[in-house]
Design a protein around this motif. Sequence first.
Motif, PDB file in Angstrom:
ATOM      1  N   LYS A 293      -5.404  -1.535  -6.916  1.00 42.26           N
ATOM      2  CA  LYS A 293      -6.584  -0.989  -6.637  1.00 42.26           C
ATOM      3  C   LYS A 293      -6.635   0.506  -6.293  1.00 42.26           C
ATOM      4  CE  LYS A 293      -8.997  -3.498  -3.029  1.00 42.26           C
ATOM      5  NZ  LYS A 293      -9.337  -3.941  -1.960  1.00 42.26           N
ATOM      6  N   LEU A 294      -7.242   1.124  -7.250  1.00 42.44           N
ATOM      7  CA  LEU A 294      -6.979   2.525  -7.226  1.00 42.44           C
ATOM      8  C   LEU A 294      -7.918   3.173  -6.238  1.00 42.44           C
ATOM      9  CD1 LEU A 294      -7.300   3.118 -11.016  1.00 42.44           C
ATOM     10  CD2 LEU A 294      -5.483   3.594  -9.756  1.00 42.44           C
ATOM     11  N   PRO A 295      -7.601   4.244  -5.582  1.00 37.51           N
ATOM     12  CA  PRO A 295      -8.261   5.018  -4.432  1.00 37.51           C
ATOM     13  C   PRO A 295      -9.875   5.174  -4.682  1.00 37.51           C
ATOM     14  CG  PRO A 295      -6.460   6.372  -5.002  1.00 37.51           C
ATOM     15  CD  PRO A 295      -6.660   5.420  -6.165  1.00 37.51           C
ATOM     16  N   GLY A 296     -10.681   4.746  -3.895  1.00 36.71           N
ATOM     17  CA  GLY A 296     -11.885   4.676  -4.028  1.00 36.71           C
ATOM     18  C   GLY A 296     -12.764   3.470  -4.722  1.00 36.71           C
ATOM     19  N   SER A 297     -11.781   2.718  -5.241  1.00 38.39           N
ATOM     20  CA  SER A 297     -12.517   1.509  -6.083  1.00 38.39           C
ATOM     21  C   SER A 297     -12.278   0.183  -5.400  1.00 38.39           C
ATOM     22  CB  SER A 297     -11.402   1.405  -7.275  1.00 38.39           C
ATOM     23  OG  SER A 297     -11.656   0.270  -7.985  1.00 38.39           O
TER      24      SER A 297
ATOM     25  N   GLN B 103       6.159   9.599 -11.838  1.00 37.83           N
ATOM     26  CA  GLN B 103       6.351  11.230 -12.060  1.00 37.83           C
ATOM     27  C   GLN B 103       5.426  11.938 -11.286  1.00 37.83           C
ATOM     28  OE1 GLN B 103       5.345  10.939 -16.509  1.00 37.83           O
ATOM     29  NE2 GLN B 103       7.392  11.584 -16.767  1.00 37.83           N
ATOM     30  N   TYR B 104       6.094  12.725 -10.410  1.00 41.05           N
ATOM     31  CA  TYR B 104       5.261  13.539  -9.611  1.00 41.05           C
ATOM     32  C   TYR B 104       5.094  14.930 -10.300  1.00 41.05           C
ATOM     33  CZ  TYR B 104       7.319   9.974  -6.729  1.00 41.05           C
ATOM     34  OH  TYR B 104       7.680   8.646  -6.355  1.00 41.05           O
ATOM     35  N   LYS B 105       3.715  15.187 -10.459  1.00 39.59           N
ATOM     36  CA  LYS B 105       3.382  16.403 -11.254  1.00 39.59           C
ATOM     37  C   LYS B 105       1.709  16.291 -11.068  1.00 39.59           C
ATOM     38  CE  LYS B 105       4.071  14.629 -15.815  1.00 39.59           C
ATOM     39  NZ  LYS B 105       4.226  15.051 -17.240  1.00 39.59           N
TER      40      LYS B 105
ATOM     41  N   GLU C  87       0.901  -1.186  -0.044  1.00 38.64           N
ATOM     42  CA  GLU C  87       0.011   0.063   0.057  1.00 38.64           C
ATOM     43  C   GLU C  87       1.036   1.151  -0.085  1.00 38.64           C
ATOM     44  OE1 GLU C  87      -3.971   0.988   1.733  1.00 38.64           O
ATOM     45  OE2 GLU C  87      -2.446   1.392   3.382  1.00 38.64           O
ATOM     46  N   PHE C  88       0.665   2.118  -1.022  1.00 38.46           N
ATOM     47  CA  PHE C  88       1.275   3.344  -1.112  1.00 38.46           C
ATOM     48  C   PHE C  88       0.521   4.604  -0.777  1.00 38.46           C
ATOM     49  CE2 PHE C  88       3.297   0.462  -3.993  1.00 38.46           C
ATOM     50  CZ  PHE C  88       4.833   0.354  -3.683  1.00 38.46           C
ATOM     51  N   GLY C  89       1.026   5.656  -0.260  1.00 41.10           N
ATOM     52  CA  GLY C  89       0.313   6.835  -0.201  1.00 41.10           C
ATOM     53  C   GLY C  89       0.883   8.026  -0.801  1.00 41.10           C
ATOM     54  N   THR C  90       0.186   8.901  -1.295  1.00 40.90           N
ATOM     55  CA  THR C  90       0.855   9.907  -2.304  1.00 40.90           C
ATOM     56  C   THR C  90       0.747  11.217  -1.364  1.00 40.90           C
ATOM     57  OG1 THR C  90      -1.383  10.531  -3.200  1.00 40.90           O
ATOM     58  CG2 THR C  90      -0.081   8.773  -4.170  1.00 40.90           C
ATOM     59  N   SER C  91       1.717  12.077  -1.776  1.00 43.37           N
ATOM     60  CA  SER C  91       1.670  13.565  -1.272  1.00 43.37           C
ATOM     61  C   SER C  91       1.543  14.424  -2.232  1.00 43.37           C
ATOM     62  CB  SER C  91       2.888  13.967  -0.338  1.00 43.37           C
ATOM     63  OG  SER C  91       3.928  13.431  -1.078  1.00 43.37           O
ATOM     64  N   THR C  92       1.798  14.010  -3.326  1.00 41.05           N
ATOM     65  CA  THR C  92       1.429  14.870  -4.679  1.00 41.05           C
ATOM     66  C   THR C  92       0.789  13.934  -5.683  1.00 41.05           C
ATOM     67  OG1 THR C  92       3.441  14.321  -5.876  1.00 41.05           O
ATOM     68  CG2 THR C  92       3.674  16.022  -4.400  1.00 41.05           C
TER      69      THR C  92
ATOM     70  N   ASP D 189      -4.287  11.104  -7.559  1.00 42.16           N
ATOM     71  CA  ASP D 189      -4.335  12.259  -7.057  1.00 42.16           C
ATOM     72  C   ASP D 189      -3.597  12.324  -5.696  1.00 42.16           C
ATOM     73  OD1 ASP D 189      -5.868  13.532  -8.817  1.00 42.16           O
ATOM     74  OD2 ASP D 189      -7.552  13.060  -7.732  1.00 42.16           O
ATOM     75  N   ALA D 190      -3.143  13.521  -5.148  1.00 43.63           N
ATOM     76  CA  ALA D 190      -2.607  13.897  -3.984  1.00 43.63           C
ATOM     77  C   ALA D 190      -3.176  13.279  -2.775  1.00 43.63           C
ATOM     78  CB  ALA D 190      -2.046  15.281  -3.745  1.00 43.63           C
TER      79      ALA D 190
END
Lengths: 93, 93
Positions: free
Chosen positions: B54-58, B91-93, B35-40, B73-74
């Motif tokens: 498994k994408l967020p909310g899915s 890529q973080y953007k 499980e990974f978390g994003t900050s950006t 998303d962030a």
Amino acid sequence: MISTNEYFDGQVKSLGYTTSIGNSTIGVMEPGTYEFGTSTHETMHVIEGEMIVKLPGSTAWLTFKAGASYEIDADEKFQVKVSAHTAYLCQYK
Amino acid sequence: MISTNEYFDGQVKSLGYTTSIGNSTIGVMEPGTYEFGTSTHETMHVIEGEMIVKLPGSTAWLTFKAGASYEIDADEKFQVKVSAHTAYLCQYK
């Protein structure tokens, strides 16, 4: 297992791993000019950035952008110039 | 500079660098579930291997093969399963 490798005083770093089709590394090059030698056949894929490459036996510098790839036979030397951080996938087979 | 990063006791390793368009990492995951978390915002490209995500909310697991990509998303969490060593560009953007 994932190996961590450094070359040229850390200006080139790579991560090595094995897939069902053979050994691979992904790596990053800092801006600079490098000479690499091969011990096996290599297929080099540019992932992000751009490599300017002098292939074995060639006097010309060829440009490979992200998405492009080139192959080098075993026991050859080739030179690579990058002007910005450039990421690659190298497949040994 | 190229940073070296390790996660999950070395089961995921990455190399970080900066390009003209932002920060990137290339990395390798050993077989496992993470499980990974994003900050950006992140755009994840599968370079070699395959990710089941498994994408967020899915609630569904989606398969992304080499050449495919997905975006997160962030400030989200997402889960990734890989059954063989899998390489990626993030890529973080």
